[in-house]
Design a protein around this motif. Structure first.
Motif, PDB file in Angstrom:
ATOM      1  N   CYS A  55       0.851  -1.195   0.000  1.00 20.30           N
ATOM      2  CA  CYS A  55       0.000   0.000   0.000  1.00 20.30           C
ATOM      3  C   CYS A  55       0.886   1.244   0.000  1.00 20.30           C
ATOM      4  O   CYS A  55       1.720   1.418   0.888  1.00 20.30           O
ATOM      5  N   THR A  56       0.724   2.089  -1.015  1.00 19.35           N
ATOM      6  CA  THR A  56       1.435   3.362  -1.087  1.00 19.35           C
ATOM      7  C   THR A  56       0.424   4.474  -0.853  1.00 19.35           C
ATOM      8  O   THR A  56      -0.519   4.637  -1.640  1.00 19.35           O
ATOM      9  N   THR A  57       0.598   5.240   0.209  1.00 18.93           N
ATOM     10  CA  THR A  57      -0.451   6.180   0.608  1.00 18.93           C
ATOM     11  C   THR A  57       0.094   7.276   1.500  1.00 18.93           C
ATOM     12  O   THR A  57       1.225   7.201   1.994  1.00 18.93           O
ATOM     13  N   SER A  58      -0.723   8.299   1.703  1.00 14.31           N
ATOM     14  CA  SER A  58      -0.491   9.288   2.767  1.00 14.31           C
ATOM     15  C   SER A  58      -1.797   9.557   3.500  1.00 14.31           C
ATOM     16  O   SER A  58      -1.918  10.541   4.218  1.00 14.31           O
ATOM     17  N   GLN A  59      -2.783   8.685   3.309  1.00 15.71           N
ATOM     18  CA  GLN A  59      -4.081   8.836   3.952  1.00 15.71           C
ATOM     19  C   GLN A  59      -4.099   8.194   5.324  1.00 15.71           C
ATOM     20  O   GLN A  59      -3.573   7.098   5.514  1.00 15.71           O
ATOM     21  N   SER A  60      -4.756   8.851   6.269  1.00 20.21           N
ATOM     22  CA  SER A  60      -4.765   8.351   7.641  1.00 20.21           C
ATOM     23  C   SER A  60      -5.457   6.995   7.745  1.00 20.21           C
ATOM     24  O   SER A  60      -4.994   6.121   8.491  1.00 20.21           O
ATOM     25  N   SER A  61      -6.566   6.794   7.025  1.00 13.00           N
ATOM     26  CA  SER A  61      -7.291   5.528   7.135  1.00 13.00           C
ATOM     27  C   SER A  61      -6.428   4.362   6.688  1.00 13.00           C
ATOM     28  O   SER A  61      -6.428   3.295   7.309  1.00 13.00           O
ATOM     29  N   ALA A  62      -5.667   4.554   5.599  1.00 10.26           N
ATOM     30  CA  ALA A  62      -4.791   3.489   5.113  1.00 10.26           C
ATOM     31  C   ALA A  62      -3.557   3.343   5.998  1.00 10.26           C
ATOM     32  O   ALA A  62      -3.137   2.222   6.317  1.00 10.26           O
ATOM     33  N   LEU A  63      -2.968   4.470   6.425  1.00 14.31           N
ATOM     34  CA  LEU A  63      -1.776   4.417   7.272  1.00 14.31           C
ATOM     35  C   LEU A  63      -2.047   3.700   8.590  1.00 14.31           C
ATOM     36  O   LEU A  63      -1.363   2.734   8.950  1.00 14.31           O
ATOM     37  N   LEU A  64      -3.062   4.163   9.299  1.00 12.29           N
ATOM     38  CA  LEU A  64      -3.340   3.608  10.621  1.00 12.29           C
ATOM     39  C   LEU A  64      -3.905   2.195  10.530  1.00 12.29           C
ATOM     40  O   LEU A  64      -3.744   1.394  11.449  1.00 12.29           O
ATOM     41  N   GLY A  65      -4.569   1.888   9.398  1.00 14.78           N
ATOM     42  CA  GLY A  65      -5.098   0.545   9.227  1.00 14.78           C
ATOM     43  C   GLY A  65      -4.033  -0.493   8.957  1.00 14.78           C
ATOM     44  O   GLY A  65      -4.217  -1.680   9.253  1.00 14.78           O
ATOM     45  N   HIS A  66      -2.894  -0.076   8.395  1.00 15.29           N
ATOM     46  CA  HIS A  66      -1.819  -1.014   8.048  1.00 15.29           C
ATOM     47  C   HIS A  66      -0.708  -1.069   9.089  1.00 15.29           C
ATOM     48  O   HIS A  66       0.111  -1.989   9.056  1.00 15.29           O
ATOM     49  N   LEU A  67      -0.643  -0.077   9.978  1.00 20.48           N
ATOM     50  CA  LEU A  67       0.434  -0.065  10.970  1.00 20.48           C
ATOM     51  C   LEU A  67       0.173  -1.097  12.068  1.00 20.48           C
ATOM     52  O   LEU A  67      -0.943  -1.232  12.555  1.00 20.48           O
ATOM     53  N   SER A  68       1.221  -1.829  12.427  1.00 18.91           N
ATOM     54  CA  SER A  68       1.128  -2.790  13.529  1.00 18.91           C
ATOM     55  C   SER A  68       1.816  -2.173  14.738  1.00 18.91           C
ATOM     56  O   SER A  68       3.036  -1.956  14.736  1.00 18.91           O
ATOM     57  N   LEU A  69       1.037  -1.870  15.767  1.00 17.42           N
ATOM     58  CA  LEU A  69       1.545  -1.148  16.931  1.00 17.42           C
ATOM     59  C   LEU A  69       1.560  -2.059  18.147  1.00 17.42           C
ATOM     60  O   LEU A  69       0.585  -2.769  18.431  1.00 17.42           O
ATOM     61  N   SER A  70       2.670  -2.020  18.891  1.00 16.45           N
ATOM     62  CA  SER A  70       2.796  -2.866  20.082  1.00 16.45           C
ATOM     63  C   SER A  70       2.509  -2.095  21.372  1.00 16.45           C
ATOM     64  O   SER A  70       2.119  -2.685  22.373  1.00 16.45           O
ATOM     65  N   GLN A  71       2.694  -0.775  21.352  1.00 11.97           N
ATOM     66  CA  GLN A  71       2.493   0.019  22.560  1.00 11.97           C
ATOM     67  C   GLN A  71       0.998   0.260  22.799  1.00 11.97           C
ATOM     68  O   GLN A  71       0.309   0.797  21.926  1.00 11.97           O
ATOM     69  N   PRO A  72       0.481  -0.097  23.970  1.00  9.90           N
ATOM     70  CA  PRO A  72      -0.942   0.137  24.262  1.00  9.90           C
ATOM     71  C   PRO A  72      -1.352   1.604  24.131  1.00  9.90           C
ATOM     72  O   PRO A  72      -2.467   1.898  23.698  1.00  9.90           O
ATOM     73  N   VAL A  73      -0.460   2.520  24.496  1.00 12.95           N
ATOM     74  CA  VAL A  73      -0.773   3.946  24.403  1.00 12.95           C
ATOM     75  C   VAL A  73      -1.059   4.330  22.953  1.00 12.95           C
ATOM     76  O   VAL A  73      -2.025   5.046  22.652  1.00 12.95           O
ATOM     77  N   LEU A  74      -0.230   3.837  22.030  1.00 15.45           N
ATOM     78  CA  LEU A  74      -0.421   4.169  20.620  1.00 15.45           C
ATOM     79  C   LEU A  74      -1.659   3.499  20.051  1.00 15.45           C
ATOM     80  O   LEU A  74      -2.317   4.043  19.166  1.00 15.45           O
ATOM     81  N   ARG A  75      -1.976   2.313  20.558  1.00 13.09           N
ATOM     82  CA  ARG A  75      -3.180   1.622  20.090  1.00 13.09           C
ATOM     83  C   ARG A  75      -4.437   2.387  20.497  1.00 13.09           C
ATOM     84  O   ARG A  75      -5.407   2.452  19.737  1.00 13.09           O
ATOM     85  N   VAL A  76      -4.415   2.974  21.690  1.00 10.70           N
ATOM     86  CA  VAL A  76      -5.547   3.814  22.123  1.00 10.70           C
ATOM     87  C   VAL A  76      -5.672   5.030  21.205  1.00 10.70           C
ATOM     88  O   VAL A  76      -6.773   5.386  20.760  1.00 10.70           O
ATOM     89  N   LEU A  77      -4.543   5.663  20.918  1.00 12.61           N
ATOM     90  CA  LEU A  77      -4.544   6.867  20.070  1.00 12.61           C
ATOM     91  C   LEU A  77      -5.080   6.550  18.675  1.00 12.61           C
ATOM     92  O   LEU A  77      -5.974   7.239  18.161  1.00 12.61           O
ATOM     93  N   THR A  78      -4.544   5.510  18.036  1.00 12.79           N
ATOM     94  CA  THR A  78      -4.944   5.191  16.663  1.00 12.79           C
ATOM     95  C   THR A  78      -6.385   4.699  16.600  1.00 12.79           C
ATOM     96  O   THR A  78      -7.104   5.003  15.637  1.00 12.79           O
ATOM     97  N   ALA A  79      -6.829   3.961  17.602  1.00 10.87           N
ATOM     98  CA  ALA A  79      -8.222   3.501  17.616  1.00 10.87           C
ATOM     99  C   ALA A  79      -9.181   4.684  17.688  1.00 10.87           C
ATOM    100  O   ALA A  79     -10.227   4.701  17.016  1.00 10.87           O
ATOM    101  N   SER A  80      -8.823   5.682  18.474  1.00  9.28           N
ATOM    102  CA  SER A  80      -9.653   6.878  18.605  1.00  9.28           C
ATOM    103  C   SER A  80      -9.717   7.641  17.286  1.00  9.28           C
ATOM    104  O   SER A  80     -10.789   8.080  16.857  1.00  9.28           O
ATOM    105  N   VAL A  81      -8.572   7.788  16.622  1.00  9.35           N
ATOM    106  CA  VAL A  81      -8.532   8.514  15.350  1.00  9.35           C
ATOM    107  C   VAL A  81      -9.294   7.739  14.268  1.00  9.35           C
ATOM    108  O   VAL A  81     -10.046   8.331  13.477  1.00  9.35           O
ATOM    109  N   ARG A  82      -9.133   6.425  14.240  1.00  6.31           N
ATOM    110  CA  ARG A  82      -9.834   5.625  13.229  1.00  6.31           C
ATOM    111  C   ARG A  82     -11.342   5.677  13.440  1.00  6.31           C
ATOM    112  O   ARG A  82     -12.116   5.660  12.473  1.00  6.31           O
TER     113      ARG A  82
END
Length: 571
Positions: A55-82
């Motif tokens: 996936c080649t993109t600069s869109q938030s929906s595609a970026l955050l949907g493809h990122l694999s995050l291990s930190q719980p803090v970041l998972r809370v942040l990205t879930a809220s934005v999504r």
């Protein structure tokens, strides 16, 4: 018997924001998001490391949907934005960057989190009250009797994603198509509870962008249709085409397992029995003067052949995604869910049916008498660019729908963010003592939090600069200005800048500027409201999406700042 592993105790992490790993991960995510922001944002290529699509993109929906995050803090942040993006489709990167900015600026303050949260909520209420007031200098009314403001709003969305790889001619063409498609979805006869229609995007990958078009009604891909031959379709006495829409399989391979147990008597062929039932359905359809049969799933070849011989057009494998718009095109009739009974009034109607061809694909064009459904045939040169373009056109349609409900827009190009920062600094300079008592804080604490709030807003505006531009703000309107990189040293900034980021303010006015990076000075008064000429507008943002993004960013940041422990199960 295998040996059982002893159960591990849960892992307790106290004050997670003070951990280096969390700080580094947050800083890295913030950098990724900031570098993707705006029309000149840098593209990101995402893949899972073991193959699969890239996936080649600069869109938030595609970026955050493809990122694999291990930190719980970041998972809370990205879930809220999504979640915000799922509701508004727009301002995802704005929300995420602003949230990261709030966390980074607030956690460095020597102020208790509880106090920071109370003060920041007060600052948010000031922003929201200002944005909703008539005196707000970064708010624009959207007049639906004129297309100029709508054109600027759609063009701002289309040009914000460089992966679409559009030139000016293509942007202008798509802008007119998106607006035309939106107008098709607006009901002609307004009722008490008017419902907007839907634009269905039809993919044509490999074609030219300027070959994209929009048609009223619905297109269904039909590879078996031969181009050049007229569609011989049966019509009723009123010259309409009766249509039957099936959501059940018509393949004749037996009932679905969820329908229950089937008892088959000795000597009876289930397959023959099913086929006979299908043919009986076909005879009933012919008797009822049905001219078009559309099946969501597979249709038996014998049934298709029989219907063809009787002058009935049959299309199968329509797919679940088309069932809702098909139902609306044909008169809001629910699809037929059984082949054992055809209830009265189960048929819809069409005004006409014809064949359309785009690139190497053939489609049946369902033309209703009156509908709020249309088809956007979207072409682009590559699959990557098409995927990005589809997402951005769907975002533009959703933004227009939101704007119908609330006919307002906000100035783009970073000007709303810097204007709000100037407004908050002005309000903070003359805060009454009663407010400080209500908040339970000192004036110093309030100003520290207010400055962190303003710097977070300004960091979003600065994120629009990717090529070394100097970022300025003026002290009259509080708008954002960009000085081209490599500009010569001059005594007056007005010799280098002509328009602010949104295009409303010009350098011909008597303005003075300061560097945004150095922290903007407090204005002498409340930032003034510039006279907005629609023809001058360069960029607009969706009012509803940006207001929601501002609220979501702060609420999420406050939630994360208030975390005392993270408890992880180790088993």
């Amino acid at each position: 018997m295998s040996r059982l592993e002893a159960k591990k105790p849960p892992l307790f992490i106290s004050k997670p924001l003070t951990r280096d790993a969390v700080s580094q991960s947050l800083s890295l995510l913030s950098g990724i998001l900031k570098s993707s922001y705006g029309p000149t944002g840098r593209l990101k290529q995402l893949h899972n490391g073991v193959g699969g699509c890239v996936c080649t993109t600069s869109q938030s929906s595609a970026l955050l949907g493809h990122l694999s995050l291990s930190q719980p803090v970041l998972r809370v942040l990205t879930a809220s934005v999504r979640n915000h993006v799922s509701r508004f489709s727009d301002c995802g990167l704005f929300t995420a960057i602003l949230c990261c900015g709030f966390i980074e600026n607030f956690r460095s303050l020597n102020v208790a989190p509880f106090t920071v949260i109370k003060i920041s909520k007060h600052l948010l209420s000031l922003c929201m009250d200002h944005l909703k007031s008539e005196a707000c200098g970064c708010r624009v009314s959207v007049d639906f009797s004129s297309v100029e403001t709508l054109v600027c709003l759609v063009r701002s969305i289309l040009t914000s994603k460089p992966a679409c790889m559009l030139n000016k001619t293509e942007v202008d063409h798509l802008t007119s198509l998106v607006l035309k498609a939106f107008i098709f979805t607006v009901p002609c006869h307004v009722e008490t509870n008017a419902v907007l229609g839907k634009c269905v995007v039809i993919p044509v990958k490999g074609g030219r962008v300027v070959d994209s078009t929009v048609l009223p009604g619905l297109l269904i891909e039909a590879p078996e249709i031969q181009l050049g031959k007229p569609v011989a379709v049966k019509r009723t006495g009123s010259n309409m085409i009766k249509i039957a829409l099936f959501s059940v399989s018509m393949s004749g391979d037996g009932s679905n397992p969820e329908e229950g147990t089937i008892v088959v008597h000795h000597g009876v062929s289930l397959e023959v029995s099913e086929l006979n039932q299908l043919l009986n359905v076909g005879k009933q359809l012919v008797k009822d003067e049905v001219g078009l049969v559309v099946c969501q799933k597979v249709m038996h070849p014998s049934l298709k052949q029989y219907l063809k011989e009787q002058g009935v057009v049959a299309v199968d494998r329509a797919g679940l995604s088309l069932m809702e718009p098909l139902g609306r095109v044909t008169g809001n009739r629910p699809p037929i869910a059984s082949i054992h009974s055809l209830p009265p009034g189960c048929y819809g109607s069409l005004r006409d049916l014809c064949i359309e061809s785009f690139a190497s694909k053939h489609f049946l064009h369902l033309i209703p008498g009156d509908t709020v459904i249309c088809s956007l045939i979207l072409c682009n040169r590559s699959e990557t660019a098409w995927d990005e373009l589809k997402r951005i056109c769907e975002t533009a349609e959703h933004v227009l729908q939101l704007t119908v409900k609330e006919p307002l827009a906000l100035l783009g190009g970073g000007c709303t963010e810097t204007h709000l920062a100037s407004y908050i600094r002005h309000k903070s300079s003359g805060l009454p003592a009663s407010t400080l008592r209500d908040l339970g804080c000192s004036q110093t604490q309030y100003r520290l939090v207010a400055e962190g709030f303003c710097r977070s807003l300004e960091s979003v505006a600065r994120s629009l600069s990717h090529d070394g531009e100097e970022v300025l703000t003026d002290v009259v309107y509080g708008h954002c200005w960009f000085v081209p990189p490599g500009s010569p040293c001059v005594s007056r900034w007005s010799d280098l800048v002509s328009k602010c980021g949104c295009g409303v303010s010009g350098s011909t006015e008597d303005l003075s500027w300061s560097f945004l990076q150095a922290g903007s000075p407090v204005l002498q008064g409340c930032p003034q409201e510039p006279s907005v000429k629609v023809a001058d507008l360069r960029a607009l943002d969706c009012f509803a999406a940006k207001c929601s993004g501002l609220q979501v960013a702060l609420e999420t940041a406050n939630l994360i700042l208030d975390l005392s422990y993270i408890i992880e199960d180790q088993n």
